[in-house]
Design a protein around this motif. Structure first.
Motif, PDB file in Angstrom:
ATOM      1  N   GLN A 127      62.395  38.834  77.784  1.00 45.54           N
ATOM      2  CA  GLN A 127      61.323  39.699  77.097  1.00 45.54           C
ATOM      3  C   GLN A 127      61.847  41.102  76.715  1.00 45.54           C
ATOM      4  O   GLN A 127      61.001  42.520  77.034  1.00 45.54           O
ATOM      5  CB  GLN A 127      59.917  39.969  78.627  1.00 45.54           C
ATOM      6  CG  GLN A 127      59.590  39.376  78.840  1.00 45.54           C
ATOM      7  CD  GLN A 127      58.377  38.710  80.625  1.00 45.54           C
ATOM      8  OE1 GLN A 127      58.567  39.627  80.732  1.00 45.54           O
ATOM      9  NE2 GLN A 127      57.313  39.079  79.373  1.00 45.54           N
ATOM     10  N   GLY A 182      56.915  38.036  75.236  1.00 48.42           N
ATOM     11  CA  GLY A 182      57.861  38.782  75.218  1.00 48.42           C
ATOM     12  C   GLY A 182      56.825  40.093  75.641  1.00 48.42           C
ATOM     13  O   GLY A 182      57.472  40.699  76.346  1.00 48.42           O
ATOM     14  N   GLY A 237      54.953  35.479  80.601  1.00 45.08           N
ATOM     15  CA  GLY A 237      55.616  34.643  79.324  1.00 45.08           C
ATOM     16  C   GLY A 237      54.309  34.069  78.910  1.00 45.08           C
ATOM     17  O   GLY A 237      54.414  32.636  78.495  1.00 45.08           O
ATOM     18  N   SER A 260      57.602  45.012  75.128  1.00 43.91           N
ATOM     19  CA  SER A 260      58.578  44.558  75.403  1.00 43.91           C
ATOM     20  C   SER A 260      57.886  44.294  77.316  1.00 43.91           C
ATOM     21  O   SER A 260      56.691  44.994  76.996  1.00 43.91           O
ATOM     22  CB  SER A 260      59.494  45.188  75.768  1.00 43.91           C
ATOM     23  OG  SER A 260      59.497  46.636  76.061  1.00 43.91           O
TER      24      SER A 260
END
Length: 370
Positions: free
Chosen positions: A162, A185, A216, A155
């Protein structure tokens, strides 16, 4: 005399090929609104005129790719609840007709990207919500075999966007030896060695290229020279430029697609390079709704030269036609594709006033007329 005739014939074929002006445009869409699936148009790249040809029904065929011989179209079905899949259509270039052949699971929810490798024997698909990607063998009749799925973990800092892996694209390297997999993510472009025999991806010696937290990673493209690559970051609005060599990315620059004083939401989408390798374009969705334009120096570094409003809301993918004369933008929420004339010397865009009215367009792909 026979030798001379052969040379003249080859020259004639070359001239005819270079004079081609009509190309098929295949459009992938979301079917939540006015759209029924995949749409086929024909564009004259001398005039910019576009005419409807055909359509095929499919569920959320948001992203497409064609086989190298352009006989098959592979379309993701961007669905959830274990319904994510890739549909296969035959493509008849004599009349532009698509015929449904088969469907195979993508190995995860909401597949958002599909790519066919250079040999046409493998397909790679990115499962956005599933946080995974799959490679699928292509059978002799164009249909797909059982996928090999690689699940990402991790993450990043944005807990809403995310909270887990979100694989956004799968891009084969120019030599077909690697697959580059941007994951929004986990803020990494994952890099896999690819065996075109087994189709099984394995972590590359340098297994990823990280981006700043919260960037991202979204879409990724190679320069025509094969020595440079570029990534657009959805959340950070940045483009990262890399030197590329045998599966390794070396960062040379990060540059924003937004003005320095931009304070609203950043929401970038797509990235492409002109056929001559001189200009790079990136799309930004609402509220910016524009295409940002950069020149590319010999060392690969980008220089901002302008931006062009897309004349619509939520521009997703866009595409430059094979001749480099036009750039077409799919405005998802405006239900249209806008046709821009592209200045090959300056890279700048001019609205032609021409529009393709189609529901929730997302992806634009080209095919030769013959």
């Amino acid at each position: 005399m026979k030798h001379i005739c052969t040379i003249l014939l080859l020259l004639a074929i070359t001239v005819i090929a270079n004079c081609q002006s009509d190309y098929y445009l295949v459009i992938g869409t979301y079917t939540k609104g006015k759209s029924e699936g995949i749409y086929v148009y024909k564009m004259n790249t001398a005039t910019g005129d576009v005419n409807y040809v055909n359509k095929a029904t499919a569920s959320n065929p948001s992203y497409l790719d064609l086989s190298p011989d352009e006989k098959f179209v592979y379309a993701v079905n961007e669905d959830a609840n274990d319904k994510g899949s890739v549909s296969v259509f035959s493509f008849d270039k004599t009349n532009g007709a698509l015929k449904y052949l088969d469907k195979q699971t993508s190995g995860g929810d909401h597949p958002a990207y599909v790519a066919v490798n250079k040999t046409g024997k493998w397909v790679a698909v990115a499962n956005y919500t599933g946080g995974s990607f799959s490679t699928l063998p292509v059978m002799a009749n164009g249909s797909l075999g059982v996928p090999t799925t690689v699940q990402h973990t991790g993450s990043s800092v944005n807990k809403e966007r995310q909270e887990k892996p979100h694989v956004h694209s799968t891009v084969f390297s120019p030599d077909d030896k690697y697959i580059f997999v941007p994951d929004l993510g986990i803020d990494k472009v994952m890099i896999y060695s690819f065996n075109p025999g087994s189709g099984k991806p394995e972590p590359a010696p340098v297994p990823f290229a990280a981006v700043p937290a919260g960037g991202g990673p979204r879409h990724f493209t190679f320069h025509p020279n094969g020595k440079l690559a570029y990534l657009v970051e959805e959340m950070g609005g940045e483009v990262s430029g890399y030197k590329y060599n045998n599966g390794k990315l070396t960062l040379i620059q990060r540059i924003s697609t937004y003005p320095a004083d931009f304070k609203e939401k950043k929401w970038s989408a797509d990235i492409h390079i002109s056929p001559d390798g001189k200009f790079l374009y990136a799309s930004n969705r609402t509220p910016a709704n524009n295409i940002t334009i950069f020149s590319i120096a010999k060392n690969g570094k980008l220089t901002f030269i302008g931006s062009e409003p897309t004349k619509g809301d939520v521009p997703r993918n866009f595409s430059i036609d094979p001749t480099g004369s036009f750039l077409l933008v799919a405005n998802q929420e405006s239900n249209n594709v806008v046709v821009f004339k592209r200045n090959k010397e300056t890279g700048l865009l001019t609205d032609t006033g021409k529009r393709i009215e189609v529901g929730n367009p997302v992806c634009l792909k080209w095919a030769n007329e013959r």
